[in-house]
Design a protein around this motif. Sequence first.
Motif, PDB file in Angstrom:
ATOM      1  N   ILE A  66       4.116  -1.617   9.781  1.00  0.00           N
ATOM      2  CA  ILE A  66       3.321  -0.407   9.539  1.00  0.00           C
ATOM      3  C   ILE A  66       2.679   0.084  10.827  1.00  0.00           C
ATOM      4  CG2 ILE A  66       1.302   0.513   8.321  1.00  0.00           C
ATOM      5  CD1 ILE A  66       2.143  -1.385   5.965  1.00  0.00           C
TER       6      ILE A  66
ATOM      7  N   GLY B 249       3.462   3.589  12.618  1.00  0.00           N
ATOM      8  CA  GLY B 249       2.368   4.510  12.936  1.00  0.00           C
ATOM      9  C   GLY B 249       2.345   4.900  14.400  1.00  0.00           C
TER      10      GLY B 249
ATOM     11  N   TRP C 260       0.393   7.940  15.983  1.00  0.00           N
ATOM     12  CA  TRP C 260      -0.949   7.560  15.545  1.00  0.00           C
ATOM     13  C   TRP C 260      -1.565   6.586  16.540  1.00  0.00           C
ATOM     14  CZ3 TRP C 260       0.087   5.597   9.879  1.00  0.00           C
ATOM     15  CH2 TRP C 260       0.606   6.634   9.098  1.00  0.00           C
TER      16      TRP C 260
ATOM     17  N   VAL D  86      -4.095   1.591   7.681  1.00  0.00           N
ATOM     18  CA  VAL D  86      -3.084   1.788   6.629  1.00  0.00           C
ATOM     19  C   VAL D  86      -2.459   0.436   6.263  1.00  0.00           C
ATOM     20  CG1 VAL D  86      -0.857   2.853   6.075  1.00  0.00           C
ATOM     21  CG2 VAL D  86      -2.626   4.176   7.278  1.00  0.00           C
TER      22      VAL D  86
END
Length: 134
Positions: free
Chosen positions: A89, A93, A98, A106
């Motif tokens: 994850i 991201g 991100w 998240v």
Amino acid sequence: MTGITRFSRFSRYLAVGAAATAVHYALLVALVELAACPAPWAAALGAWVGAQVAFVGNARITFGSSVTAARWLRFQIVAALGAVLSYAIVRAGVALGWHYLVGQVVATGVTVVVTYEANRRWSFAPEPGASSGR
């Protein structure tokens, strides 16, 4: 298990997890900011170390289980799953542009649900012949 009992157990899991998460995030930030470690790897290592912090707390506080070699091993397998999820994850991201901590938030939201269920149903499941009402 009644809804209130399940909520109480999940609340205890979250409380134990808060301490483990603090260790996880501290290690993640230290590795990224001070050691220039790639964020996905730092997230995975942080998740693994945080899981070690969580093991005894979950055994004693959340699930009221004895610490056995079998439970420890099952917990380690679930912890590895959590580390892989965190890595994946955070990596996704970061690839999307991100900040790594957004990806980790998240990842934390996803892994807390996945690992709670895996630990409740498998890692800390009652031993055969024991009654616990899980």
